[in-house]
Design an enzyme around this catalytic site. Structure first.
Site, PDB file in Angstrom:
ATOM      1  N   SER A   1      72.836  56.603  86.139  1.00 41.36           N
ATOM      2  CA  SER A   1      73.181  56.450  87.544  1.00 41.36           C
ATOM      3  C   SER A   1      73.097  57.790  88.237  1.00 41.36           C
ATOM      4  O   SER A   1      73.117  58.845  87.605  1.00 41.36           O
ATOM      5  CB  SER A   1      74.611  55.933  87.670  1.00 41.36           C
ATOM      6  N   LYS A   2      73.008  57.715  89.538  1.00 40.71           N
ATOM      7  CA  LYS A   2      72.931  58.941  90.316  1.00 40.71           C
ATOM      8  C   LYS A   2      74.179  59.791  90.098  1.00 40.71           C
ATOM      9  O   LYS A   2      74.113  61.002  89.988  1.00 40.71           O
ATOM     10  CB  LYS A   2      72.771  58.605  91.785  1.00 40.71           C
TER      11      LYS A   2
END
Ligand code: GLU
Ligand code: ZN
Length: 492
Positions: free
Chosen positions: A246-247
């Site tokens: 994920s970011k």
């Protein structure tokens, strides 16, 4: 068989994530394989989180990757009326109902069932209201959500997942889920199904994170008397610690845009992403578009989660080494004219482009790329490691400086002397250059490698590179002499 129709329905709440891109790519491959249609639908129902930039980023990212769509982009918000109409129709047919329970009431019930260790699902209070009770609530103007009425029966909702096999869930384990909020906005579960029915989607290929939605959505298909599409759930992409990438935890390496900025060849990224969750069943890893379309089947999508092999602590690799290796493979093997077009953009961006590379120096330009591409990993390398070919202000590698230059202080004089020898040659070709360099080395009493490697250092800035005699000729006598004569600047 009816026409294959697949879709990619991203929620535009951020950049195009590599997981999202993979979903798009697999759907696109399936459409291309069966001459079907690939539909792009922007699920912008969440007005607060959806942004214009995100939509543009997604379209840009897909276009850059070469993933073309046949229909759309459609925008989910344009069809809100259809979503509500479907819910109203289900109410009219007794397949859905209005629920007036307040948040507080629902919370209190949850606590009670928790204490009693019973199922946490909604208890169905409003499912059984009489017509009078309902009318009374409406008369009071009470807000309500719309809930789907899960059939009260034994047994299971089941379907045959193309990847995971038979998936089933007991009816009793599914609660009467909300399909329209009290503010009149439809929820994803409903909108998504209504849109897929309208768009005549035949196959839904999406991540396993949607597995729990699928059984509920099948109930909606049944309630709306629509044909249930084929489902294929792809594995998730996890990091080395088995956490979803994920970011937040991995930063920009999860964005397609990052790979573009790093000098990836779009098809190389497509190739890498496909292998993150699908395998051909043999040991091939490099595919042309045609080969991939030919080899692709839903059945060969992996069941187990893909591992994105990224070690933040290894500075050599800015992302999964496999991605870099695949990119390097394409860099080495694509037709040089194609590489030429891609590197042109990089050179332009770095202000290193010369219009003559499209004219009288075109052959020189393409030959240069061909000479140096074997050692490069990304398109950026041409403007960084390869800068000396396109500009006079280039940096010299630490190793080239220390090992090939400073180690022999006399090179400060030797290299200008070598330049004089070159100046005196009647022809400046590979053989005469080699001859002159060897004779010169003998006269000064050193191995030919010493002036030759030093020349490489001052001409290219690098320790390694193409054969030096070829390179002298390729760079041209003037440039070679100029750089050999200014070697003194490295010794101060
Ligand atoms: N908008 C949903 C998402 O981005 C679509 C899921 C689906 O394919 O049904 O996750
Ligand atoms: Zn209720």
């Amino acid at each position: 068989m009816s026409e294959v129709r697949v879709r990619f329905p991203p929620s535009p709440t951020g950049y195009l994530h590599i997981g999202g891109a993979r979903t798009a790519i697999l759907n696109w491959l399936y459409a291309r394989k069966y001459n079907g249609k690939f539909i792009l639908r922007i699920e912008d129902t969440d007005a607060e989180r959806s942004t214009r930039e995100s939509i543009e980023g997604i379209l840009d990212g897909l276009t850059w990757l070469g993933i073309d769509w046949d229909e759309g982009p459609y925008f989910q918000t344009d069809f809100a009326d259809q979503h509500i109409a479907a819910a109203e129709k289900m109410i009219a047919e007794g397949k859905a109902y209005r629920c007036y329970c307040t948040k507080e009431e629902l919370e209190a019930k949850r606590e009670a069932t928790l204490a009693a260790k019973q199922s946490l699902k909604y208890d169905g209070t409003c499912r059984n209201l009489t017509a009078e009770e309902r009318a009374a609530k409406e008369a009071k103007g009470l807000p309500s959500v719309i809930r789907f009425k899960v059939p009260e029966k034994d047994g299971v909702v089941a379907y045959e997942d193309k990847v995971l096999g038979r998936i089933e869930r007991r009816y009793v384990d599914i609660e009467d889920f909300v399909i329209v909020r009290s503010n009149g906005k439809p929820l994803y579960l409903l909108s998504n199904v209504v849109d897929d029915i309208r768009d005549r989607i035949t196959h839904i290929i999406r991540g396993q994170d949607h597995l729990t939605n699928t059984t509920r959505q099948i109930l909606l298909y049944e309630a709306l008397n629509a044909q249930i599409p084929v489902f294929a759930h792809m594995p998730l992409t996890l990091d080395l610690n088995k956490a979803k990438i994920s970011k937040r935890s991995h930063g920009e390496i999860v964005a397609v845009q990052f790979y573009r900025a790093k000098g990836f060849i779009p098809w190389a990224l497509v190739n890498f992403l496909v292998l993150l969750g699908w395998s051909p069943g043999d040991d091939r890893e490099i595919f042309t578009k045609e080969e991939l379309i030919e080899a692709f089947t839903l059945e060969r999508i992996n069941k187990s989660h893909a591992i994105f092999n990224y070690r933040k602590d290894d500075p050599k690799f800015f992302t999964d080494p496999k991605a870099i290796n695949i990119n390097a493979h394409y860099l080495r093997t694509l037709p040089i004219a194609e590489i030429g077009d891609m590197v042109k953009k990089e050179l332009q961006e770095a202000h290193l482009w010369d219009d003559a590379y499209d004219g009288e120096k075109k052959q020189w330009y393409l030959d240069t790329l061909d000479m140096i591409r074997d050692r490069f990993h990304t398109l950026k390398d041409f403007t960084t490691l390869g800068r000396a070919y396109f500009a006079d202000d280039f940096a010299i590698e630490e190793a080239a400086l220390n090992k090939n230059l400073l180690k022999y202080p006399e090179l400060k004089n030797w290299l200008p002397m070598l330049a004089d020898r070159f100046a005196a040659l009647p022809v400046f070709d590979k053989d005469s250059v080699e001859q002159a360099a060897r004779v010169f080395a003998e006269e000064i009493g050193v191995k030919p490698g010493i002036p030759i490697n030093a020349s490489r250092a001052v001409i290219t800035g690098l320790v390694k590179g193409p054969s030096m005699f070829e390179l002298f000729v390729h760079m041209g006598r003037d440039k070679v002499m100029e750089r050999l004569r200014s070697a003194g600047k490295y010794f101060v």
